[in-house]
Scaffold this motif. Structure first.
Motif, PDB file in Angstrom:
ATOM      1  N   PHE A 108     -96.816  32.145  15.504  1.00 20.17           N
ATOM      2  CA  PHE A 108     -97.235  32.881  14.306  1.00 20.17           C
ATOM      3  C   PHE A 108     -97.071  34.382  14.517  1.00 20.17           C
ATOM      4  CE2 PHE A 108    -101.065  34.575  11.858  1.00 20.17           C
ATOM      5  CZ  PHE A 108    -100.387  34.654  10.650  1.00 20.17           C
ATOM      6  N   ARG A 109     -97.505  34.868  15.657  1.00 22.65           N
ATOM      7  CA  ARG A 109     -97.388  36.300  15.935  1.00 22.65           C
ATOM      8  C   ARG A 109     -95.925  36.725  16.012  1.00 22.65           C
ATOM      9  NH1 ARG A 109    -100.447  40.559  14.762  1.00 22.65           N
ATOM     10  NH2 ARG A 109     -99.852  42.277  16.069  1.00 22.65           N
ATOM     11  N   TRP A 110     -95.105  35.917  16.656  1.00 21.06           N
ATOM     12  CA  TRP A 110     -93.679  36.251  16.751  1.00 21.06           C
ATOM     13  C   TRP A 110     -93.035  36.224  15.367  1.00 21.06           C
ATOM     14  CZ3 TRP A 110     -93.474  32.538  21.427  1.00 21.06           C
ATOM     15  CH2 TRP A 110     -93.814  33.236  22.588  1.00 21.06           C
ATOM     16  N   ALA A 111     -93.466  35.295  14.505  1.00 20.87           N
ATOM     17  CA  ALA A 111     -92.920  35.233  13.140  1.00 20.87           C
ATOM     18  C   ALA A 111     -93.321  36.462  12.331  1.00 20.87           C
ATOM     19  CB  ALA A 111     -93.398  33.962  12.426  1.00 20.87           C
ATOM     20  N   GLN A 112     -94.443  37.073  12.660  1.00 21.20           N
ATOM     21  CA  GLN A 112     -94.871  38.284  11.964  1.00 21.20           C
ATOM     22  C   GLN A 112     -93.999  39.472  12.351  1.00 21.20           C
ATOM     23  OE1 GLN A 112     -99.009  38.081  13.245  1.00 21.20           O
ATOM     24  NE2 GLN A 112     -99.636  37.804  11.126  1.00 21.20           N
ATOM     25  N   GLY A 113     -93.348  39.375  13.508  1.00 19.30           N
ATOM     26  CA  GLY A 113     -92.469  40.445  13.947  1.00 19.30           C
ATOM     27  C   GLY A 113     -93.212  41.719  14.326  1.00 19.30           C
ATOM     28  N   GLU A 114     -94.490  41.581  14.674  1.00 17.82           N
ATOM     29  CA  GLU A 114     -95.299  42.740  15.054  1.00 17.82           C
ATOM     30  C   GLU A 114     -95.504  42.756  16.563  1.00 17.82           C
ATOM     31  OE1 GLU A 114     -98.893  42.832  12.749  1.00 17.82           O
ATOM     32  OE2 GLU A 114     -97.819  42.402  10.902  1.00 17.82           O
ATOM     33  N   PRO A 115     -95.908  43.904  17.098  1.00 15.25           N
ATOM     34  CA  PRO A 115     -96.154  43.980  18.543  1.00 15.25           C
ATOM     35  C   PRO A 115     -97.187  42.940  18.981  1.00 15.25           C
ATOM     36  CG  PRO A 115     -96.251  46.159  17.558  1.00 15.25           C
ATOM     37  CD  PRO A 115     -96.140  45.179  16.430  1.00 15.25           C
TER      38      PRO A 115
END
Length: 185
Positions: A108-115
């Motif tokens: 999920f975090r990687w899909a958000q493309g945020e640090p």
């Protein structure tokens, strides 16, 4: 080291209560920041802490499973066989849900493309590109698995209390911290 046979070993108890504390904090923090205005320092801080604790939880669960398989002391239960099987199935489901939650959290975090940093010390790069279009579905799954963990953990706690109050056995006492004399009847 002489371990009483009626109690879980110290590390098993530490891993159990640390997991419980982190799960409760992460669940609560996610629901707290949902009620905060986007972009506020408190919201960003809760999200950052949640992410860092999620990374720490990944390590904790791996170590906890390894300890359980290799070195942990697990006292025998006097409960009926069917009840023991049900307890083992519930524990297995909790472990699977925790592992699924960790994987979903990372994806999920990687899909958000945020640090994606561990307490600001180092980033965790995505090993593969995750399409941003998956954010909603992954976020929904992450939330649903969180609720499943909380509900099953609540049943787990209720079962321990039932053993202590109704059955009057040692089930709860053998997982409590300390010398083992806590909650003596």
């Amino acid at each position: 080291m002489n371990i009483p046979t009626d109690r879980y070993d110290r590390w098993t108890r530490i891993f159990h209560w640390l997991t419980a504390a982190v799960v409760i904090f992460m669940f609560a923090s996610a629901h707290l920041w949902e009620n905060l205005e986007k972009g506020t320092p408190l919201r960003k801080g809760l999200q950052s802490l949640h992410i860092s604790l999620g990374i720490a939880m990944a390590l904790l669960i791996v170590v906890r499973i390894a300890w359980r398989l290799i070195a942990g002391h697990h006292p025998k239960s006097d409960s009926p066989r069917a009840l023991n099987l049900l307890a083992k199935m519930a524990h297995g489901c909790l472990y699977l849900l925790l592992l699924a939650q960790i994987v979903l959290g990372f994806i999920f975090r990687w899909a958000q493309g945020e640090p994606f940093n561990f307490f600001g010390l180092f980033p965790i790069p995505a090993p593969v590109v995750i399409d941003h279009e998956w954010r909603g579905a992954l976020g929904g799954l992450h939330d649903n698995v969180a609720w499943a963990i909380i509900l099953l953990a609540g049943l787990h706690a209720a079962a321990a209390l039932w053993h202590h109050v109704v059955v009057g056995d040692n089930t709860l006492r053998r997982m409590l911290p300390g010398s083992g004399n806590a909650l003596q009847k």
